[in-house]
Scaffold this motif. Sequence first.
Motif, PDB file in Angstrom:
ATOM      1  N   LEU A   1     -29.622  -9.778  23.754  1.00  0.00           N
ATOM      2  CA  LEU A   1     -29.535  -9.180  25.085  1.00  0.00           C
ATOM      3  C   LEU A   1     -30.917  -8.838  25.618  1.00  0.00           C
ATOM      4  N   MET A   2     -31.753  -8.217  24.785  1.00  0.00           N
ATOM      5  CA  MET A   2     -33.085  -7.807  25.230  1.00  0.00           C
ATOM      6  C   MET A   2     -33.920  -9.018  25.645  1.00  0.00           C
ATOM      7  N   ALA A   3     -33.810 -10.104  24.895  1.00  0.00           N
ATOM      8  CA  ALA A   3     -34.549 -11.318  25.251  1.00  0.00           C
ATOM      9  C   ALA A   3     -34.037 -11.899  26.560  1.00  0.00           C
ATOM     10  N   TRP A   4     -32.725 -11.896  26.745  1.00  0.00           N
ATOM     11  CA  TRP A   4     -32.143 -12.461  27.969  1.00  0.00           C
ATOM     12  C   TRP A   4     -32.596 -11.690  29.207  1.00  0.00           C
ATOM     13  N   ILE A   5     -32.698 -10.380  29.095  1.00  0.00           N
ATOM     14  CA  ILE A   5     -33.123  -9.572  30.244  1.00  0.00           C
ATOM     15  C   ILE A   5     -34.494 -10.022  30.740  1.00  0.00           C
TER      16      ILE A   5
ATOM     17  N   ALA B   1     -35.724 -13.125  30.526  1.00  0.00           N
ATOM     18  CA  ALA B   1     -35.695 -14.494  31.066  1.00  0.00           C
ATOM     19  C   ALA B   1     -34.258 -14.931  31.300  1.00  0.00           C
ATOM     20  N   PRO B   2     -33.554 -14.283  32.236  1.00  0.00           N
ATOM     21  CA  PRO B   2     -32.123 -14.557  32.406  1.00  0.00           C
ATOM     22  C   PRO B   2     -31.797 -15.973  32.861  1.00  0.00           C
ATOM     23  N   LYS B   3     -32.728 -16.617  33.548  1.00  0.00           N
ATOM     24  CA  LYS B   3     -32.456 -17.969  34.041  1.00  0.00           C
ATOM     25  C   LYS B   3     -32.739 -19.038  32.989  1.00  0.00           C
ATOM     26  N   ASP B   4     -33.420 -18.646  31.932  1.00  0.00           N
ATOM     27  CA  ASP B   4     -33.834 -19.625  30.928  1.00  0.00           C
ATOM     28  C   ASP B   4     -33.019 -19.561  29.641  1.00  0.00           C
ATOM     29  N   LEU B   5     -32.292 -18.469  29.433  1.00  0.00           N
ATOM     30  CA  LEU B   5     -31.569 -18.271  28.177  1.00  0.00           C
ATOM     31  C   LEU B   5     -30.072 -18.212  28.438  1.00  0.00           C
ATOM     32  N   PRO B   6     -29.258 -18.573  27.433  1.00  0.00           N
ATOM     33  CA  PRO B   6     -27.798 -18.479  27.608  1.00  0.00           C
ATOM     34  C   PRO B   6     -27.349 -17.033  27.734  1.00  0.00           C
ATOM     35  N   TRP B   7     -26.180 -16.866  28.320  1.00  0.00           N
ATOM     36  CA  TRP B   7     -25.603 -15.533  28.526  1.00  0.00           C
ATOM     37  C   TRP B   7     -25.476 -14.815  27.178  1.00  0.00           C
ATOM     38  N   PRO B   8     -25.954 -13.577  27.080  1.00  0.00           N
ATOM     39  CA  PRO B   8     -25.902 -12.865  25.794  1.00  0.00           C
ATOM     40  C   PRO B   8     -24.478 -12.474  25.414  1.00  0.00           C
ATOM     41  N   ARG B   9     -24.134 -12.690  24.164  1.00  0.00           N
ATOM     42  CA  ARG B   9     -22.775 -12.413  23.702  1.00  0.00           C
ATOM     43  C   ARG B   9     -22.426 -10.930  23.760  1.00  0.00           C
ATOM     44  N   MET B  10     -23.428 -10.087  23.724  1.00  0.00           N
ATOM     45  CA  MET B  10     -23.166  -8.650  23.775  1.00  0.00           C
ATOM     46  C   MET B  10     -22.655  -8.202  25.138  1.00  0.00           C
ATOM     47  N   LEU B  11     -23.064  -8.870  26.189  1.00  0.00           N
ATOM     48  CA  LEU B  11     -22.754  -8.461  27.555  1.00  0.00           C
ATOM     49  C   LEU B  11     -21.429  -9.067  27.996  1.00  0.00           C
ATOM     50  N   ARG B  12     -20.477  -8.214  28.306  1.00  0.00           N
ATOM     51  CA  ARG B  12     -19.140  -8.668  28.713  1.00  0.00           C
ATOM     52  C   ARG B  12     -18.739  -8.041  30.042  1.00  0.00           C
TER      53      ARG B  12
ATOM     54  N   SER C   1     -28.520   2.787  23.770  1.00  0.00           N
ATOM     55  CA  SER C   1     -28.710   3.550  25.007  1.00  0.00           C
ATOM     56  C   SER C   1     -30.168   3.951  25.176  1.00  0.00           C
ATOM     57  N   ALA C   2     -30.833   4.266  24.056  1.00  0.00           N
ATOM     58  CA  ALA C   2     -32.243   4.655  24.122  1.00  0.00           C
ATOM     59  C   ALA C   2     -33.140   3.460  24.424  1.00  0.00           C
ATOM     60  N   ASP C   3     -32.814   2.299  23.892  1.00  0.00           N
ATOM     61  CA  ASP C   3     -33.680   1.122  24.018  1.00  0.00           C
ATOM     62  C   ASP C   3     -33.466   0.336  25.307  1.00  0.00           C
ATOM     63  N   LEU C   4     -32.270   0.405  25.868  1.00  0.00           N
ATOM     64  CA  LEU C   4     -31.913  -0.476  26.981  1.00  0.00           C
ATOM     65  C   LEU C   4     -32.446   0.043  28.309  1.00  0.00           C
ATOM     66  N   ASP C   5     -33.103  -0.812  29.048  1.00  0.00           N
ATOM     67  CA  ASP C   5     -33.528  -0.519  30.411  1.00  0.00           C
ATOM     68  C   ASP C   5     -32.433  -1.041  31.341  1.00  0.00           C
ATOM     69  N   THR C   6     -31.560  -0.146  31.759  1.00  0.00           N
ATOM     70  CA  THR C   6     -30.410  -0.581  32.562  1.00  0.00           C
ATOM     71  C   THR C   6     -30.832  -1.120  33.920  1.00  0.00           C
ATOM     72  N   ASN C   7     -31.949  -0.618  34.467  1.00  0.00           N
ATOM     73  CA  ASN C   7     -32.426  -1.159  35.748  1.00  0.00           C
ATOM     74  C   ASN C   7     -32.856  -2.609  35.580  1.00  0.00           C
ATOM     75  N   ALA C   8     -33.534  -2.900  34.460  1.00  0.00           N
ATOM     76  CA  ALA C   8     -33.961  -4.279  34.211  1.00  0.00           C
ATOM     77  C   ALA C   8     -32.744  -5.182  33.993  1.00  0.00           C
ATOM     78  N   LEU C   9     -31.731  -4.659  33.316  1.00  0.00           N
ATOM     79  CA  LEU C   9     -30.500  -5.430  33.120  1.00  0.00           C
ATOM     80  C   LEU C   9     -29.828  -5.705  34.454  1.00  0.00           C
ATOM     81  N   PHE C  10     -29.791  -4.698  35.310  1.00  0.00           N
ATOM     82  CA  PHE C  10     -29.177  -4.866  36.623  1.00  0.00           C
ATOM     83  C   PHE C  10     -29.893  -5.959  37.412  1.00  0.00           C
ATOM     84  N   MET C  11     -31.213  -5.947  37.373  1.00  0.00           N
ATOM     85  CA  MET C  11     -31.974  -6.960  38.109  1.00  0.00           C
ATOM     86  C   MET C  11     -31.789  -8.346  37.502  1.00  0.00           C
TER      87      MET C  11
END
Length: 467
Positions: free
Chosen positions: A263-267, A269-280, A319-329
């Motif tokens: 998930l962290m890697a996908w955030i 480069a979202p256009k270059d990597l496959p959809w992360p399995r963690m995110l549903r 929750s501590a590691d995730l940047d939810t704003n970056a995920l949203f973008m």
Amino acid sequence: MSFLFYDLETFGINPQWHRIAQFAAIRTDDDLNDTGETHDLLIRPATDRLPSPMACAITRTSPWQHWEHGLPEAEAALHIADAMAVANTCSLGHNTYGFDDGMVRNLLYRNFLPIYDREWRNGNTRFDTINALRAAYALRPDGIEWPSNADGNVHFRLEALAEANDVRVGDAHEALSDVRATIGMARLLRKSQPRLWDYLLTLRNKHKVRELLSGEPPEILVGIQGQFGLRNLSAAPLLPLFADESDANKYYVLNLLEDPAELMAWIQAPKDLPWPRMLRRLSINEAPPLFALRQTRDDELQRLGWYRAAISASAAQLSADLDTNALFMALRAVRRGFDPVDDVDGAIFAGFFTPPAEAFRSKVRRTPPDQLGTLPDSSELDPRLPTLLFRFRARNYPDTLSASEREQWLAHCRKNLLDPESPVGHAKFVQEITEARTQFADDAEVQRVLDETERFAEMLLELVSGV
């Protein structure tokens, strides 16, 4: 409240291109007692598409019976809409969220009927027994026999569940028989796990589901979905995130069984990597089985192979590691709408009809068939409407067409049937019937059905050719 258990047999699996062959339903009261209301309709095939031979093989359904005895689609659609629109009706079946509801929505769309009203207006709701049974298997399996496949994993096909629990009446893949089997499984679940059944029904209210997902701070939930996999008993610990900004009925969650590194890697480069399995993404209007982890019993977690403390620690670290704003973008960067559809018959998701367009659709259903051709041009209300109206007339009231309109309809039919890229054309038909004959080579009954289906296709091709 009443339950309208229903099932469809269809001439294919794509709701936008294929058509319903049979609709069956039985109404029960809220204690699942039969009220005596039963529906069993055959629907006449349209002349602008060929049935899927594989669908005919699986259901052992020849299109000839429907051609000779089926109702016009407009009449059948009105019957179905009226049954589902009775106040305080919960329409449900086995895998209806995943399949049947989509077929019904497209049916209503094509036939100028309210598409979504039967799902919410006048106290009406939807439900699906497949996820309810998945929840029972994952958490409270006692009282139900769970069939397994060759790999040892349980499977939730209705025919297997019905046979294992002796609730089958009639043949599998016959709509009314499948309805009775679904009622039988619902009664068994309610009898075996009444508190679970009652709780799952409360989740038909999407506002309750949204409350579960939008707590502050977010609460870890136990979620049940087929997408979580049989090896996990269709269950996953979920950390809620936020609603989808483009669809209020969708909510993003994180599956804590998956690796957060992906998930962290996908955030980044979202256009270059496959959809992360963690995110549903959950549909809150499809009664997703959700349970607060803190209220889940220790024996239930033990069955799942989970440790409460470990799950809580994983959620806290994430929750501590995730940047939810970056995920949203990142989500915004890859957002896409529905794939464009060239043909208006499959364009249900091209946009909601505006109130003036809905008023026109209602007017169509109030207008006598022989006067439909006199209705004013509706292209300014919605560009889909004129073509939908013409095809509605041609399929259901062909005698009201003028000579030029009949030729226009036959030209459309020929294009649909003869275009090699058509999903309902002859090229696709030939490919599928070859595959079906091979797959069912040792089944004489299926071979007979395929013979009849092939003759039906030949008849339609001759009919539209004008020979």
